[in-house]
Motif scaffolding. Sequence first.
Motif, mmCIF file in Angstrom:
data_model
loop_
_atom_site.group_PDB
_atom_site.id
_atom_site.type_symbol
_atom_site.label_atom_id
_atom_site.label_comp_id
_atom_site.label_asym_id
_atom_site.label_seq_id
_atom_site.Cartn_x
_atom_site.Cartn_y
_atom_site.Cartn_z
ATOM 1 N N GLN A 29 0.832 -1.209 0.000
ATOM 2 C CA GLN A 29 0.000 0.000 0.000
ATOM 3 C C GLN A 29 0.867 1.261 0.000
ATOM 4 O OE1 GLN A 29 -3.448 -0.099 2.773
ATOM 5 N NE2 GLN A 29 -2.666 -2.138 3.287
ATOM 6 N N LEU A 30 1.931 1.228 0.773
ATOM 7 C CA LEU A 30 2.826 2.378 0.841
ATOM 8 C C LEU A 30 3.569 2.594 -0.474
ATOM 9 C CD1 LEU A 30 4.158 1.650 4.410
ATOM 10 C CD2 LEU A 30 2.851 3.695 3.747
ATOM 11 N N VAL A 31 4.061 1.513 -1.066
ATOM 12 C CA VAL A 31 4.786 1.621 -2.332
ATOM 13 C C VAL A 31 3.854 2.143 -3.429
ATOM 14 C CG1 VAL A 31 5.938 0.293 -4.162
ATOM 15 C CG2 VAL A 31 6.556 -0.058 -1.753
ATOM 16 N N ASP A 32 2.616 1.691 -3.437
ATOM 17 C CA ASP A 32 1.657 2.189 -4.420
ATOM 18 C C ASP A 32 1.466 3.699 -4.262
ATOM 19 O OD1 ASP A 32 -0.269 1.763 -6.574
ATOM 20 O OD2 ASP A 32 -1.790 2.227 -5.058
ATOM 21 N N ALA A 33 1.315 4.155 -3.028
ATOM 22 C CA ALA A 33 1.156 5.590 -2.771
ATOM 23 C C ALA A 33 2.420 6.354 -3.175
ATOM 24 C CB ALA A 33 0.836 5.827 -1.301
ATOM 25 N N LEU A 34 3.578 5.825 -2.797
ATOM 26 C CA LEU A 34 4.839 6.485 -3.147
ATOM 27 C C LEU A 34 5.030 6.547 -4.657
ATOM 28 C CD1 LEU A 34 7.129 4.890 -0.426
ATOM 29 C CD2 LEU A 34 6.472 7.301 -0.564
ATOM 30 N N ASN A 35 4.683 5.467 -5.354
ATOM 31 C CA ASN A 35 4.822 5.464 -6.808
ATOM 32 C C ASN A 35 3.858 6.440 -7.474
ATOM 33 O OD1 ASN A 35 7.039 3.868 -7.379
ATOM 34 N ND2 ASN A 35 5.870 1.971 -7.328
ATOM 35 N N THR A 36 2.675 6.604 -6.900
ATOM 36 C CA THR A 36 1.746 7.602 -7.425
ATOM 37 C C THR A 36 2.345 8.995 -7.273
ATOM 38 O OG1 THR A 36 -0.188 6.242 -6.982
ATOM 39 C CG2 THR A 36 -0.558 8.612 -7.118
ATOM 40 N N ASP A 37 2.897 9.277 -6.088
ATOM 41 C CA ASP A 37 3.526 10.580 -5.869
ATOM 42 C C ASP A 37 4.773 10.747 -6.733
ATOM 43 O OD1 ASP A 37 1.566 11.296 -4.022
ATOM 44 O OD2 ASP A 37 2.715 10.536 -2.316
ATOM 45 N N LEU A 38 5.523 9.681 -6.908
ATOM 46 C CA LEU A 38 6.706 9.719 -7.767
ATOM 47 C C LEU A 38 6.312 10.056 -9.205
ATOM 48 C CD1 LEU A 38 9.713 9.188 -8.408
ATOM 49 C CD2 LEU A 38 9.166 6.738 -8.473
ATOM 50 N N ALA A 39 5.308 9.374 -9.720
ATOM 51 C CA ALA A 39 4.868 9.624 -11.097
ATOM 52 C C ALA A 39 4.364 11.058 -11.250
ATOM 53 C CB ALA A 39 3.781 8.619 -11.479
ATOM 54 N N SER A 40 3.553 11.518 -10.322
ATOM 55 C CA SER A 40 3.026 12.886 -10.394
ATOM 56 C C SER A 40 4.143 13.914 -10.285
ATOM 57 C CB SER A 40 1.992 13.108 -9.290
ATOM 58 O OG SER A 40 0.879 12.273 -9.471
ATOM 59 N N THR A 41 5.119 13.639 -9.437
ATOM 60 C CA THR A 41 6.243 14.559 -9.263
ATOM 61 C C THR A 41 7.067 14.653 -10.537
ATOM 62 O OG1 THR A 41 6.288 14.165 -6.886
ATOM 63 C CG2 THR A 41 8.300 15.035 -7.869
ATOM 64 N N TYR A 42 7.249 13.524 -11.238
ATOM 65 C CA TYR A 42 7.992 13.575 -12.494
ATOM 66 C C TYR A 42 7.220 14.318 -13.584
ATOM 67 C CZ TYR A 42 12.402 11.237 -11.781
ATOM 68 O OH TYR A 42 13.683 10.948 -11.389
ATOM 69 N N VAL A 43 5.917 14.179 -13.612
ATOM 70 C CA VAL A 43 5.117 14.953 -14.568
ATOM 71 C C VAL A 43 5.276 16.441 -14.254
ATOM 72 C CG1 VAL A 43 2.777 15.443 -15.391
ATOM 73 C CG2 VAL A 43 3.506 13.065 -15.056
ATOM 74 N N LEU A 44 5.195 16.798 -12.977
ATOM 75 C CA LEU A 44 5.402 18.184 -12.566
ATOM 76 C C LEU A 44 6.789 18.661 -12.972
ATOM 77 C CD1 LEU A 44 4.597 20.749 -10.935
ATOM 78 C CD2 LEU A 44 5.591 19.604 -8.927
ATOM 79 N N TYR A 45 7.801 17.855 -12.697
ATOM 80 C CA TYR A 45 9.183 18.212 -13.046
ATOM 81 C C TYR A 45 9.294 18.577 -14.528
ATOM 82 C CZ TYR A 45 13.969 17.497 -14.584
ATOM 83 O OH TYR A 45 15.194 17.657 -15.192
ATOM 84 N N HIS A 46 8.761 17.728 -15.385
ATOM 85 C CA HIS A 46 8.882 17.978 -16.826
ATOM 86 C C HIS A 46 8.115 19.226 -17.255
ATOM 87 C CE1 HIS A 46 11.315 14.593 -18.045
ATOM 88 N NE2 HIS A 46 10.659 13.865 -17.162
ATOM 89 N N GLN A 47 6.973 19.465 -16.644
ATOM 90 C CA GLN A 47 6.213 20.663 -16.994
ATOM 91 C C GLN A 47 6.949 21.921 -16.510
ATOM 92 O OE1 GLN A 47 1.919 20.660 -17.193
ATOM 93 N NE2 GLN A 47 1.889 22.316 -15.682
ATOM 94 N N LEU A 48 7.505 21.872 -15.312
ATOM 95 C CA LEU A 48 8.267 23.019 -14.817
ATOM 96 C C LEU A 48 9.475 23.296 -15.702
ATOM 97 C CD1 LEU A 48 8.157 22.230 -10.994
ATOM 98 C CD2 LEU A 48 7.004 24.148 -12.136
ATOM 99 N N LYS A 49 10.168 22.248 -16.139
ATOM 100 C CA LYS A 49 11.317 22.445 -17.034
ATOM 101 C C LYS A 49 10.867 23.064 -18.357
ATOM 102 C CE LYS A 49 15.131 21.560 -16.423
ATOM 103 N NZ LYS A 49 16.227 22.351 -15.836
#
Length: 178
Positions: A29-49
């Motif tokens: 459950q924790l890894v699923d949540a972390l991976n969701t945040d990881l994926a969203s953070t990378y989408v944010l990263y690319h948009q900010l760049k």
Amino acid sequence: MSTQQTVRQRADEVEGSDALRIDADKASQLVDALNTDLASTYVLYHQLKKHHWNVEGAEFRDLHLFLGDAAEEAEAFADELAERAQALGGVPVAGMDALTEQATVEAEDEDVYDIRTSLENDMEMYGDIIESLRDHIELAQNLGDPTTAHMLRENLIEVEEAAHHIEHYLEDDTLVSE
């Protein structure tokens, strides 16, 4: 390219962690949540760049620097998320298709927009990530993982600060005449 074909761990498998004393069910459950945040953070990263590269106008320098710094913060947090997911016995989401699929946010398209529209899109994405982080902090606490909750809470402070700065950039008051 390597010809080695040995898979050490499937992407969807979570082993848990004897060292951290977190069983596989909770870790999953924790890894699923972390991976969701990881994926969203990378989408944010690319948009900010994208916005960092394309910003123009009278406020170019300040926005260029802010967006660059915000992207670096997102990238650093993505690394923390991935390392925690791995420490819990999971596999951090990494492939581009998987990142897009697991993210709870959607990046704007490839077109370049005026900076106000770009920042509004960034603020919307930050808001979605803030809500997700709050939910995942509560999940980690409820599952007895104060370390993950603490890590997410510390990042929530940074994410909220960045969103607040964007909110200021979007205010109507400016020294620039139109």
